[in-house]
Design a protein around this motif. Structure first.
Motif: not given
Length: 125
Positions: A65-81
């Motif tokens: 489990x990681x804090x949700x706030x540690x993720x940023x959606x990156x449209x160029x990767x089609x995933x989270x950074x």
């Protein structure tokens, strides 16, 4: 299969669409994927994304489990950074099913990742 961009014009997204979305480290390396989300029952905020990584053909993988706030959606990767590394995941505070009832574990985990807690700061949605 991840469908995090299934509805690119919507402001809300189903947890089903987040599940399976790849997570990339700061260097662009795939470090895992979202297995599921943990939501605070009282506030309704997403508290954690539980990442899955490792293993072969779905066997032997680990969940972190990681804090949700540690993720940023990156449209160029089609995933989270994230800035979190795979080694940080491996060295994170030990997790068990009882951890969800332990505010001290949650506080240690958020501090470990350098994130404000979801109940005090911007850590959740």
């Amino acid at each position: 299969m991840a469908r995090a961009t299934a509805h690119p014009d919507h402001h809300c997204i189903s947890s089903e669409d987040v599940q399976g979305t790849k997570v990339y480290g700061a260097d662009g390396t795939n470090i895992g994927e979202i297995d599921h989300l943990i939501i605070d029952k009282v506030s309704g905020r997403v508290a954690y994304a539980v990442m899955s990584f490792g293993g072969f053909v779905g066997l032997g993988h680990s969940h972190y489990p990681i804090p949700w706030g540690a993720l940023t959606y990156d449209t160029s990767l089609d995933g989270f950074r994230t800035q979190i590394t795979e080694q940080q995941l491996r060295d994170a505070p030990e997790f068990s099913d009882d951890s969800w009832e332990d505010r001290d574990w949650e506080t240690r985990t958020h501090r470990y990742y350098g994130m404000p807690t979801y109940w005090e700061g911007r850590g959740g949605l």
